[in-house]
Motif scaffolding. Structure first.
Motif, short mmCIF file in Angstrom:
data_model
loop_
_atom_site.label_atom_id
_atom_site.label_comp_id
_atom_site.label_asym_id
_atom_site.label_seq_id
_atom_site.Cartn_x
_atom_site.Cartn_y
_atom_site.Cartn_z
N TYR A 58 -18.24 46.54 12.87
CA TYR A 58 -17.91 46.53 14.31
C TYR A 58 -16.85 47.59 14.55
O TYR A 58 -16.01 47.84 13.70
CB TYR A 58 -17.34 45.18 14.73
CG TYR A 58 -18.30 44.03 14.73
CD1 TYR A 58 -19.32 43.93 15.67
CD2 TYR A 58 -18.16 43.00 13.80
CE1 TYR A 58 -20.19 42.86 15.69
CE2 TYR A 58 -19.02 41.90 13.81
CZ TYR A 58 -20.04 41.84 14.76
OH TYR A 58 -20.87 40.77 14.77
N SER A 60 -20.80 33.84 11.49
CA SER A 60 -21.53 33.99 12.76
C SER A 60 -22.26 35.32 12.80
O SER A 60 -23.40 35.40 13.27
CB SER A 60 -20.59 33.93 13.96
OG SER A 60 -20.04 32.65 14.07
N HIS A 97 -26.19 35.81 13.46
CA HIS A 97 -26.71 36.68 14.53
C HIS A 97 -27.73 37.69 13.99
O HIS A 97 -28.72 37.99 14.64
CB HIS A 97 -25.57 37.44 15.22
CG HIS A 97 -24.66 36.55 16.02
ND1 HIS A 97 -23.37 36.91 16.37
CD2 HIS A 97 -24.84 35.31 16.52
CE1 HIS A 97 -22.81 35.92 17.05
NE2 HIS A 97 -23.68 34.94 17.16
N GLN A 132 -22.90 25.59 18.64
CA GLN A 132 -21.83 24.60 18.73
C GLN A 132 -21.70 24.05 20.15
O GLN A 132 -21.48 22.87 20.36
CB GLN A 132 -20.51 25.26 18.31
CG GLN A 132 -19.30 24.37 18.49
CD GLN A 132 -18.05 24.95 17.86
OE1 GLN A 132 -18.09 26.02 17.23
NE2 GLN A 132 -16.95 24.27 18.00
N ASP A 160 -25.33 27.08 14.22
CA ASP A 160 -23.97 27.62 14.16
C ASP A 160 -22.97 26.52 14.52
O ASP A 160 -22.82 26.20 15.70
CB ASP A 160 -23.86 28.80 15.13
CG ASP A 160 -22.57 29.59 14.93
OD1 ASP A 160 -21.67 29.11 14.21
OD2 ASP A 160 -22.46 30.69 15.49
#
Ligand code: ADP
Ligand code: ADP
Length: 230
Positions: A13, A47, A51, A92, A166
């Motif tokens: 990222y 996560s 994804h 969640q 998740d």
């Protein structure tokens, strides 16, 4: 045969000195019908991995194969269609549509494709989830545990071969967490579904058959869990 395989998956990222290496050359193989939990500290890349597996986002490098199909090279339209048919995702925060009742929320993936759910299958799912009396209720009229059961119904409606979850028990008390874990196990056994569940709670992680630990975007441990003593 493996149902899901990643090869040297990396996700970076940001740019320049703000770069974060969320996944670092991660390779893993998951067999059909396995119930796998993924545990690790906050910020370890759990996560991000989910994804990528759900093709919600793309890896910077590496490949993802689901039942032999390379999903990492699909375009947006192809991956959205592939995801709806083959992968059920549970979050969640439930992520239900507030303006749709329980029946419509569960049927949503099919309604989006203009398909009507099979009545018998629909009732089998409703029965298993204990939602028979709630079909006309809206999400804000349900408890957290009930909302998560609706989300499971929505993930199951297409009978996808893979469920990605998740932190599915992250907002629930221990009683409701147990119910949700039992439902995931049942669906794992009954439909031979492959389940990949993220959690930061070791007790929850131990209810799976196999536990992967991720730290700094790498798998640092891969254990088979024995349930003999249960
Ligand atoms: P976990 O789910 O294990 O808490 P994440 O996959 O959410 O970890 O995050 C892994 C790392 O990547 C963290 O350092 C996080 O801050 C960073 N990260 C996650 N998503 C983004 C994003 N969209 N933009 C920038 N950094 C991100
Ligand atoms: P989760 O509970 O799934 O780990 P997070 O709170 O880590 O959720 O992340 C929620 C959203 O924010 C995700 O879409 C993730 O990609 C994004 N995100 C996480 N960390 C960062 C970050 N450092 N910078 C930008 N976006 C981030």
């Amino acid at each position: 045969m493996d149902i899901l395989r990643t090869e040297n998956l990396s996700k970076i990222y940001g740019v320049g000195d703000k770069k974060v290496n969320a996944l670092d050359n991660l390779s893993l193989e998951i067999m059909k019908g396995e119930f796998v939990s993924i545990i690790g500290p906050s910020g370890s890349g759990k996560s991000t991995l989910l994804h990528m597996l759900g093709s919600v986002d793309r890896p910077t490098e590496g490949k993802i194969y689901i039942e032999g199909t390379d999903i990492s090279s699909m375009n947006e339209t192809e991956s959205a269609l592939f995801r709806r048919k083959n992968i059920g995702i549970i979050y969640q925060a439930y992520n239900l549509i507030p303006t749709l009742n329980v029946e419509k929320n569960i049927s949503l993936p099919m309604l989006l494709d203009g398909v009507k759910p099979d009545k018998e299958e629909f009732h089998k799912i409703i029965e298993m989830l204990g939602l028979n009396e709630r079909l006309n209720h809206f999400p804000n009229q349900l408890s957290g545990g009930q909302q998560q059961r609706v989300a499971i119904g929505r993930a199951l409606i297409y009978k996808p071969s893979i469920i990605l979850a998740d932190e599915p028990t992250g907002n629930l008390d221990s009683k409701n967490s147990k119910i949700i874990l039992e439902l995931l196990k049942r669906s794992n056994k009954e439909y031979n579904q492959t389940i990949i569940m993220i959690t930061h709670d070791e007790e929850v992680a131990l209810s799976a058959d196999r536990m992967l630990t991720i730290i700094d975007g790498k798998v640092v441990s891969d254990k088979v869990i024995s349930h003999e003593n249960y």
